[in-house]
Motif scaffolding. Sequence first.
Motif, short mmCIF file in Angstrom:
data_model
loop_
_atom_site.label_atom_id
_atom_site.label_comp_id
_atom_site.label_asym_id
_atom_site.label_seq_id
_atom_site.Cartn_x
_atom_site.Cartn_y
_atom_site.Cartn_z
N THR A 17 49.14 41.08 40.43
CA THR A 17 48.77 42.47 40.16
C THR A 17 48.36 42.65 38.71
OG1 THR A 17 50.34 43.19 41.87
CG2 THR A 17 49.53 44.87 40.35
N ILE A 18 49.04 41.95 37.82
CA ILE A 18 48.65 42.01 36.41
C ILE A 18 47.28 41.38 36.20
CG2 ILE A 18 49.17 41.07 34.12
CD1 ILE A 18 52.12 41.53 34.73
N ARG A 19 47.05 40.23 36.83
CA ARG A 19 45.77 39.53 36.64
C ARG A 19 44.60 40.32 37.23
NH1 ARG A 19 45.84 35.11 39.62
NH2 ARG A 19 48.00 35.10 40.37
N ALA A 20 44.82 40.92 38.40
CA ALA A 20 43.72 41.60 39.09
C ALA A 20 43.55 43.05 38.65
CB ALA A 20 43.95 41.55 40.60
N VAL A 21 44.63 43.69 38.19
CA VAL A 21 44.58 45.13 37.92
C VAL A 21 44.97 45.46 36.48
CG1 VAL A 21 45.50 47.39 38.60
CG2 VAL A 21 45.07 45.64 40.34
N GLY A 22 46.14 45.01 36.05
CA GLY A 22 46.66 45.42 34.76
C GLY A 22 45.80 45.00 33.58
N LEU A 23 45.47 43.73 33.50
CA LEU A 23 44.68 43.25 32.37
C LEU A 23 43.27 43.84 32.36
CD1 LEU A 23 45.93 39.57 32.37
CD2 LEU A 23 46.15 41.16 30.44
N PRO A 24 42.55 43.87 33.49
CA PRO A 24 41.23 44.52 33.47
C PRO A 24 41.29 45.99 33.05
CG PRO A 24 41.43 43.16 35.42
CD PRO A 24 42.79 43.21 34.80
N ALA A 25 42.32 46.72 33.50
CA ALA A 25 42.43 48.13 33.14
C ALA A 25 42.72 48.30 31.66
CB ALA A 25 43.53 48.80 33.97
N LEU A 26 43.56 47.43 31.11
CA LEU A 26 43.86 47.50 29.68
C LEU A 26 42.59 47.25 28.86
CD1 LEU A 26 46.05 47.73 27.45
CD2 LEU A 26 46.33 45.24 27.64
#
Length: 285
Positions: free
Chosen positions: A177-186
């Motif tokens: 979830t961090i790789r697919a969502v969190g990092l791109p959103a940040l």
Amino acid sequence: MSDLGLQDTLPASDLWAERVADLAHAALIDELETWPKPGLVSPVDSGSHHDMDAGTLRRSAAAIRPYFTALVAAGRRNAGMGELRAIGLRAEAAMLAATGGVNAHRGAIFSLGLICAGAGVAGPVPASAEARAEAVARLWGGAIAGAPASTDSHGGRAARRYGVGGASAEAAAGFPTIRAVGLPALRLGRVQAPEDPEAARVQCFFALLAVLDDTNLLHRGGADGLTRAREAAMAFREAGGIAAPDWRDRAVAIHRSFVVARLSPGGCADLLATTLFLDALSREV
């Protein structure tokens, strides 16, 4: 043996271990200071919590910081999951002593601690945030997935009741979830608000809230509470997120609605801190 009772604490001369621990601690403080963050503690208010405030979380973060150093040391020795878990339990004990028995950072100890251990295995070499997240799955994914489910936490009980993976499944899979969502959103948030790092963190938080099966939300609000929280996050994002002129007012309104309903997305808070930590590590070497 140090005053922590940890034979595996690195000497002060090991700058990498100390730097990794500093970044983990900084990620916890950045998560705390992010506002509006619906239902959660910040320096502005205590959100949906009556047992903790910003001071509680600061004391907790300070108490567990030395154990992040110890986890880097353990990773450098290629320690097994049993040893990592033992250090994590000592970190939890320090947290509870510092907070008067309040569980302020148990989930963060688990997630950030594994990344600290992975940084110890790798040493001070360049690596992307995604690679450091995936390393947790490669090194300890099987051990994490095979561990007995927690029976003494609200999140663990909610995960079993509602059939979701929770923090353990996320870590075992290398934080997808961090790789697919969190990092791109940040990263998108930083493009949208280059002069406002807090806004970028808010963007990341709402992106995580829109997709995560947050076991703290399930514990407090059941399936309906989780659905309500996700829908609020999706509406915030569909309205433009932090690119909308009134984004802060919208986020504050969602925060207030969560407080009324006693919803607290603690799993999203942990993943926000973990995202920030991975991002900081990727820019360190």
